[in-house]
Motif scaffolding. Structure first.
Motif, PDB file in Angstrom:
ATOM      1  N   GLY A  92     -19.155  -9.332  34.557  1.00  0.00           N
ATOM      2  CA  GLY A  92     -18.473  -8.489  35.522  1.00  0.00           C
ATOM      3  C   GLY A  92     -17.854  -7.332  34.769  1.00  0.00           C
ATOM      4  N   GLY A  93     -17.291  -6.415  35.482  1.00  0.00           N
ATOM      5  CA  GLY A  93     -16.656  -5.301  34.807  1.00  0.00           C
ATOM      6  C   GLY A  93     -16.255  -4.197  35.752  1.00  0.00           C
ATOM      7  N   ARG A  94     -16.011  -3.045  35.142  1.00  0.00           N
ATOM      8  CA  ARG A  94     -15.560  -1.867  35.881  1.00  0.00           C
ATOM      9  C   ARG A  94     -16.441  -0.699  35.479  1.00  0.00           C
ATOM     10  NH1 ARG A  94      -9.380  -2.078  36.632  1.00  0.00           N
ATOM     11  NH2 ARG A  94      -9.409   0.109  36.106  1.00  0.00           N
ATOM     12  N   GLN A  95     -17.241  -0.242  36.406  1.00  0.00           N
ATOM     13  CA  GLN A  95     -18.059   0.936  36.157  1.00  0.00           C
ATOM     14  C   GLN A  95     -17.430   2.178  36.767  1.00  0.00           C
ATOM     15  OE1 GLN A  95     -21.666  -0.896  37.834  1.00  0.00           O
ATOM     16  NE2 GLN A  95     -22.650  -0.273  35.942  1.00  0.00           N
ATOM     17  N   VAL A  96     -16.775   2.008  37.898  1.00  0.00           N
ATOM     18  CA  VAL A  96     -16.226   3.143  38.629  1.00  0.00           C
ATOM     19  C   VAL A  96     -14.703   3.102  38.676  1.00  0.00           C
ATOM     20  CG1 VAL A  96     -16.199   4.330  40.856  1.00  0.00           C
ATOM     21  CG2 VAL A  96     -18.329   3.341  39.996  1.00  0.00           C
ATOM     22  N   ARG A  97     -14.145   1.925  38.815  1.00  0.00           N
ATOM     23  CA  ARG A  97     -12.686   1.779  38.936  1.00  0.00           C
ATOM     24  C   ARG A  97     -12.020   1.930  37.566  1.00  0.00           C
ATOM     25  NH1 ARG A  97     -12.381  -3.435  42.979  1.00  0.00           N
ATOM     26  NH2 ARG A  97     -12.793  -2.249  44.868  1.00  0.00           N
ATOM     27  N   VAL A  98     -12.053   3.113  37.044  1.00  0.00           N
ATOM     28  CA  VAL A  98     -11.471   3.318  35.718  1.00  0.00           C
ATOM     29  C   VAL A  98     -10.064   3.897  35.779  1.00  0.00           C
ATOM     30  CG1 VAL A  98     -13.675   3.476  34.524  1.00  0.00           C
ATOM     31  CG2 VAL A  98     -12.683   5.537  35.513  1.00  0.00           C
ATOM     32  N   GLU A  99      -9.679   4.450  36.925  1.00  0.00           N
ATOM     33  CA  GLU A  99      -8.343   5.019  37.044  1.00  0.00           C
ATOM     34  C   GLU A  99      -7.309   3.907  37.176  1.00  0.00           C
ATOM     35  OE1 GLU A  99     -10.630   5.826  39.544  1.00  0.00           O
ATOM     36  OE2 GLU A  99     -11.398   7.673  38.713  1.00  0.00           O
ATOM     37  N   GLU A 100      -6.108   4.178  36.747  1.00  0.00           N
ATOM     38  CA  GLU A 100      -5.030   3.192  36.804  1.00  0.00           C
ATOM     39  C   GLU A 100      -4.670   2.775  38.222  1.00  0.00           C
ATOM     40  OE1 GLU A 100      -1.627   4.204  34.483  1.00  0.00           O
ATOM     41  OE2 GLU A 100      -2.824   4.632  32.714  1.00  0.00           O
ATOM     42  N   ILE A 101      -4.999   3.600  39.218  1.00  0.00           N
ATOM     43  CA  ILE A 101      -4.635   3.251  40.596  1.00  0.00           C
ATOM     44  C   ILE A 101      -5.290   1.954  41.054  1.00  0.00           C
ATOM     45  CG2 ILE A 101      -4.174   5.620  41.312  1.00  0.00           C
ATOM     46  CD1 ILE A 101      -6.925   5.577  42.728  1.00  0.00           C
ATOM     47  N   TYR A 102      -6.358   1.514  40.386  1.00  0.00           N
ATOM     48  CA  TYR A 102      -7.047   0.289  40.764  1.00  0.00           C
ATOM     49  C   TYR A 102      -6.475  -0.943  40.071  1.00  0.00           C
ATOM     50  CZ  TYR A 102     -10.469   3.237  43.023  1.00  0.00           C
ATOM     51  OH  TYR A 102     -11.074   4.148  43.844  1.00  0.00           O
ATOM     52  N   GLY A 103      -5.436  -0.770  39.280  1.00  0.00           N
ATOM     53  CA  GLY A 103      -4.866  -1.916  38.586  1.00  0.00           C
ATOM     54  C   GLY A 103      -5.831  -2.460  37.548  1.00  0.00           C
ATOM     55  N   ASN A 104      -5.939  -3.783  37.493  1.00  0.00           N
ATOM     56  CA  ASN A 104      -6.778  -4.399  36.473  1.00  0.00           C
ATOM     57  C   ASN A 104      -7.976  -5.136  37.066  1.00  0.00           C
ATOM     58  OD1 ASN A 104      -5.505  -6.552  37.638  1.00  0.00           O
ATOM     59  ND2 ASN A 104      -4.504  -7.287  35.794  1.00  0.00           N
ATOM     60  N   VAL A 105      -8.351  -4.824  38.313  1.00  0.00           N
ATOM     61  CA  VAL A 105      -9.456  -5.528  38.962  1.00  0.00           C
ATOM     62  C   VAL A 105     -10.810  -4.936  38.589  1.00  0.00           C
ATOM     63  CG1 VAL A 105      -8.030  -6.302  40.897  1.00  0.00           C
ATOM     64  CG2 VAL A 105      -9.298  -4.165  41.078  1.00  0.00           C
ATOM     65  N   TYR A 106     -11.806  -5.797  38.664  1.00  0.00           N
ATOM     66  CA  TYR A 106     -13.190  -5.397  38.400  1.00  0.00           C
ATOM     67  C   TYR A 106     -13.794  -4.748  39.648  1.00  0.00           C
ATOM     68  CZ  TYR A 106     -13.826  -7.928  33.948  1.00  0.00           C
ATOM     69  OH  TYR A 106     -13.789  -8.332  32.649  1.00  0.00           O
ATOM     70  N   ASP A 107     -14.959  -4.120  39.474  1.00  0.00           N
ATOM     71  CA  ASP A 107     -15.676  -3.608  40.641  1.00  0.00           C
ATOM     72  C   ASP A 107     -17.033  -4.294  40.835  1.00  0.00           C
ATOM     73  OD1 ASP A 107     -17.289  -2.253  38.734  1.00  0.00           O
ATOM     74  OD2 ASP A 107     -16.282  -0.334  39.090  1.00  0.00           O
TER      75      ASP A 107
END
Length: 195
Positions: free
Chosen positions: A32-47
């Motif tokens: 899993g990971g984060r490809q798009v949710r890189v801004e801090e507004i998304y907290g620490n959740v994956y996408d």
């Protein structure tokens, strides 16, 4: 909470578990990971998540999910066997069996939330209340286990997941009305440790 695999996708994991007779998996592995949710507004959740659950007798269950704007969407559970395939596709509302024993639901459409409550109340009135507590706890743990393997990049057994000491929030003795909690860093597979 516990990332979107525990919040939303757990319902698909519950269907997978139901299709497999509510047996518990032996182990899981995934990513899993984060490809798009890189801004801090998304907290620490994956996408996105991709998890393989291994069951007794070599049966495998696969979960793929993403929360990415601008992408095509689907919400279905497919079960493949030696005599065909079962499909629950919540988008268009398809519920069918394909293969040797063909079947498709053709009954009246309903509001699943209303039906759920009607069945619950009817069972209580009959003196046979429905208690899915253990089943739902196990389904919730499928989501937690999926998150664990994605966050750590490790293969984890059901027993290891159940014995985990993982805490994603502050220690219990720190909770108060005035608590200002700085969330954990974004998990990094291969670096974030399983505990």
């Amino acid at each position: 909470s516990g990332d979107f695999i525990c919040e939303m996708m757990v319902h698909s994991l519950d269907l997978m578990s139901w299709a497999l007779g509510d047996k518990l998996p032996i182990r899981a592995t995934g990513t899993g990971g984060r490809q798009v949710r890189v801004e801090e507004i998304y907290g620490n959740v994956y996408d996105h998540f991709a998890i393989e659950y291994e069951y007794p007798n070599g049966v495998k269950g696969y979960h793929f999910s993403r929360q990415l704007e601008g992408c095509s969407n689907t919400n279905n559970v497919s079960v493949a066997g030696t005599s065909g395939m079962g499909l629950v596709d919540n988008g268009p509302g398809v519920h069918e069996l394909r293969g040797k024993n063909k079947w498709a639901y053709s009954g009246e459409k309903n509001n699943m939330y209303e039906t759920q409550h009607e069945e619950l109340f009817a069972a209580i009135r009959k003196g046979k209340p429905v208690n899915d507590g253990v089943r739902m706890a196990n389904s919730s743990m499928l989501g937690v286990m999926g998150r664990m393997v994605a966050y750590t990049g490790q293969t984890i057994t059901w027993d290891e997941a159940m014995k985990s000491n993982e805490v994603l929030g502050p220690p219990m003795d720190q909770y108060s009305r005035d608590l200002i909690w700085k969330e954990n860093a974004v998990a990094k597979p291969g670096i974030t440790k399983f505990s």
